[in-house]
Design an enzyme around this catalytic site. Structure first.
Site, PDB file in Angstrom:
ATOM      1  N   ASP A  64       0.822  -1.206   0.000  1.00 41.62           N
ATOM      2  CA  ASP A  64       0.000   0.000   0.000  1.00 41.62           C
ATOM      3  C   ASP A  64       0.858   1.259   0.000  1.00 41.62           C
ATOM      4  O   ASP A  64       2.076   1.209   0.185  1.00 41.62           O
ATOM      5  CB  ASP A  64      -0.891   0.011   1.251  1.00 41.62           C
ATOM      6  CG  ASP A  64      -1.990  -1.037   1.203  1.00 41.62           C
ATOM      7  OD1 ASP A  64      -2.349  -1.477   0.093  1.00 41.62           O
ATOM      8  OD2 ASP A  64      -2.483  -1.416   2.283  1.00 41.62           O
ATOM      9  N   TYR A 125       7.193  -9.694   6.807  1.00 37.59           N
ATOM     10  CA  TYR A 125       7.165  -8.247   7.029  1.00 37.59           C
ATOM     11  C   TYR A 125       7.753  -7.916   8.398  1.00 37.59           C
ATOM     12  O   TYR A 125       7.745  -8.748   9.316  1.00 37.59           O
ATOM     13  CB  TYR A 125       5.734  -7.715   7.000  1.00 37.59           C
ATOM     14  CG  TYR A 125       5.121  -7.568   5.627  1.00 37.59           C
ATOM     15  CD1 TYR A 125       5.136  -6.346   4.964  1.00 37.59           C
ATOM     16  CD2 TYR A 125       4.505  -8.649   4.995  1.00 37.59           C
ATOM     17  CE1 TYR A 125       4.552  -6.200   3.714  1.00 37.59           C
ATOM     18  CE2 TYR A 125       3.926  -8.518   3.739  1.00 37.59           C
ATOM     19  CZ  TYR A 125       3.952  -7.290   3.107  1.00 37.59           C
ATOM     20  OH  TYR A 125       3.385  -7.154   1.865  1.00 37.59           O
TER      21      TYR A 125
END
Length: 285
Positions: A64, A125
């Site tokens: 994003d 992540y």
């Protein structure tokens, strides 16, 4: 959908990094917004002198706006003649064309059956946050979230352990029509470094939209004492979005690494990744 490369084309694996601060996410968008995919495709078209032809990238994880990547992977299918002509100098030419907030580290012909998205077996992540009363180190301000309450890392880890495994993460995802929210969360752990920055490591076979940032938002509520360690698990079991679960800001999140199986297992993994998932015992409707 087939993973066969069209005759006359070569599939090229691309390993890259970017600082997401100046991008409106990975994927190309209408309206001229700056995206990572758009930047690389434009640069590739220019350095290969392809004029009006755009060679589209497929990526392991579509990040994003504001999210960073250190170990992103993509692939692109190029005409064999073009690849043969440019392969020796393509990396350096792209480095000269791309802005400094995106770097490509390697370009290599991919093994048969490789697909940057569907071949991946996990994505890892890291989310970084500090509870330092003085705020964030100015040199880290674009990569670390400031949380203005003291955080109990042990309590956060206790809550995190209850979320591991295969579950329907609908309570922590932004729903997309026709997409499953079943995921296998392989690792969720937090460590406070000597500099006081807390790094959350989050690894799963795949992630649905906003999943990592929602999980971190829930754990922060546990860490600062607003909720007990059992609360994130109860939210998960309820299966619906809880207004108390905040999607934390994107700048603390970095895609660190993408894992792939051995070459001979790529085809099987691609097929498995495309199957719509259900939980054991789940009905069809």
């Amino acid at each position: 959908m087939s993973d066969e490369v069209e005759p006359g084309f070569v599939r090229v694996r691309m390993d890259l990094s970017y600082d997401g601060s100046g991008f409106s996410g990975w994927a190309k968008q209408a309206g001229g917004r700056r995206t990572v995919q758009g930047e690389i495709e434009d640069a590739l078209r220019t350095v290969t002198r392809s004029k009006d032809t755009t060679y589209e990238l497929t990526v392991a994880g579509r990040t994003d706006a504001g999210v960073h990547a250190r170990g992103q992977v993509a692939h692109v299918d190029l005409p064999g003649e073009l690849w043969a002509e440019h392969r020796e100098k393509l990396l350096k030419r792209l480095a000269g064309r791309l802005a400094k907030d995106v770097r490509i580290w390697s370009l290599a012909e991919a093994p048969a059956g490789f697909n940057a998205r569907f071949s991946a077996v996990w994505r890892r992540y890291a989310y970084r946050v500090t509870d330092n009363p003085g705020g964030v180190d100015p040199l880290l301000r674009s990569h670390v979230l400031w949380h203005d309450w003291p955080l109990d890392v042990d309590a956060m880890n206790e809550a995190a352990r209850r979320l591991l495994g295969e579950h329907d993460f609908a309570a922590y995802c932004k729903r997309r029509e026709g997409a499953t929210t079943i995921r296998t969360l392989q690792e969720l752990s937090l460590v406070r470094g000597e500099d006081g920055v807390i790094t959350a490591t989050v690894r799963a076979d795949a992630f649905c939209h906003n999943m990592v940032r929602s999980l971190i938002g829930a754990l922060l509520f546990v860490g600062d004492g607003h909720r007990g360690a059992e609360w994130p698990g109860k939210v998960l079991a309820a299966g619906v979005r809880d207004s108390a679960v905040h999607v934390v800001r994107p700048h603390g999140l970095t895609l660190e690494e993408v894992g792939y199986p051995a070459d001979e297992l790529l085809a099987a993994r691609n097929k498995e990744a495309r199957n719509r998932r259900t939980l054991p015992g789940a009905g069809c409707c």
